[in-house]
Design a protein around this motif. Structure first.
Motif, short mmCIF file in Angstrom:
data_model
loop_
_atom_site.label_atom_id
_atom_site.label_comp_id
_atom_site.label_asym_id
_atom_site.label_seq_id
_atom_site.Cartn_x
_atom_site.Cartn_y
_atom_site.Cartn_z
N SER A 294 -73.61 -67.42 8.87
CA SER A 294 -73.98 -66.18 10.58
C SER A 294 -75.55 -66.45 10.55
O SER A 294 -75.35 -66.68 12.26
CB SER A 294 -73.35 -65.35 10.59
N PRO B 57 -76.13 -63.89 16.49
CA PRO B 57 -75.69 -64.91 14.84
C PRO B 57 -77.40 -66.15 14.98
O PRO B 57 -77.37 -66.13 15.97
CB PRO B 57 -74.93 -66.01 14.96
N THR C 12 -67.91 -66.31 12.23
CA THR C 12 -68.25 -64.98 12.37
C THR C 12 -67.10 -63.78 12.84
O THR C 12 -67.68 -63.01 12.62
CB THR C 12 -68.97 -65.58 13.27
#
Length: 332
Positions: free
Chosen positions: A38, A234, A243
């Motif tokens: 991420s 991210p 994520t």
């Protein structure tokens, strides 16, 4: 031992702390995946974990709030609250603030330690120093005495952690900045444990779900400016659905659920006992790393794991023996 004011049976308190520690062990694996895919940093990840945990607990608040009784019981309760409301409220705010600041230090310093010295060393140093700090604080501030069995169990736990640290030092190295952050994290952990225990002994223990909710809210507020400086979103090209899924798990199981269980369980058992049982966290993290992340289980890892498990079991049995007269009538 002094009589505890927690309504939770000791056996259930031990179980709650053990479940919380097991759930915490999965947080490291999730964090490793998020760091890898991420682009989120340790402070940003801690912010999202705290904010998500607070949001989950807030959504569940109607189901976890203490039930109120009708009739005379409710009237008596209201009268008592009106009589002591101002003093109790001021004390409650102080307890929540202390828990929130301790939680902020514990979580943020831990992820910083991971960044500076690696996951294994950061975990074992943090949770290895915590029982020592808790035992010292419990002795100096609350007059708690471990006894011979408890002292041997804590010593065994520290020996097991020492084997884990020394066994992994050749591969990861022990960096002084990371070690300092790990010790700071342990101090935050010890403060939460001792405060929870002290409040339960003095008869002012708060609702665990409420305490956890506000503690995570304070943690999120404290970390927001640092998360903004590090980057809250991210990285470009990151797997956004993956994520979001991992952040959702991190906010629920090892955060909202685990900390609520820990606060409830720690109020029913000795502070040093809670801190040593929580050493299950590096054990579960080690098992997950070996089974799912491809990390090798060295002889030092296996030896340290075995010593830790034996120490946790011995201390739990000592806790049950020392409180046997209390647990019989109160067991659910």
């Amino acid at each position: 031992m002094s009589t505890l004011h927690s309504a939770l049976p000791v056996r259930r308190g031990l179980l709650y702390v053990a479940l919380a520690a097991t759930a915490w062990g999965t947080a490291g694996a999730v964090a490793a995946l998020l760091f890898r895919h991420s682009g989120l940093g340790p402070l940003a990840l801690t912010f999202w974990r705290s904010l998500g945990g607070a949001a989950v607990l807030l959504a569940l608040r109607p189901f976890t709030a203490p039930r109120r009784r009708n009739g005379a019981g409710r009237t008596a309760r209201a009268t008592q609250a009106a009589r002591n409301g101002r003093v109790a409220q001021n004390g409650r705010l102080g307890r929540i603030l202390l828990n929130g600041l301790g939680l902020t230090l514990f979580q943020a310093a831990y992820f910083l330690a991971v960044r500076h010295t690696g996951l294994a060393v950061a975990t074992v140093v943090t949770l290895g120093a915590a029982p020592v700090l808790v035992a010292l604080g419990g002795r100096l501030l609350m007059g708690e005495r471990l006894g011979r069995a408890g002292a041997l169990a804590v010593t065994g736990a520290l020996l097991g952690l020492g084997v884990l640290v020394l066994g992994g030092a050749g591969d990861t190295g022990v960096q002084l900045p990371g070690l300092a952050w790990a010790l700071a994290s342990a101090a935050g952990y010890a403060a939460i444990t001792l405060a929870t225990r002290h409040h339960a002994r003095t008869g002012v223990a708060d609702d665990p779900a409420d305490t956890t909710l506000w503690s995570f809210a304070i943690c999120a507020v404290c970390l927001l400016p640092f998360g903004l400086a590090e980057g809250l979103l991210p990285a470009a090209g990151a797997d956004l659905p993956g994520t979001a899924l991992l952040l959702g798990y991190l906010a629920t199981v090892p955060t909202a659920l685990a900390y609520a269980l820990y606060f409830a369980g720690a109020a029913a058992i000795r502070a040093a006992t809670a801190s040593v049982i929580a050493l299950i966290e590096p054990l579960s993290a080690t098992a997950i790393a070996g089974a799912f992340l491809g990390e090798p289980l060295t002889p030092a890892t296996l030896t340290g794991t075995a010593v830790l498990l034996l120490s946790v079991t011995a201390l739990a049995r000592a806790e049950l023996r020392s409180t046997g007269q209390r647990t019989g009538p109160r067991a659910a």
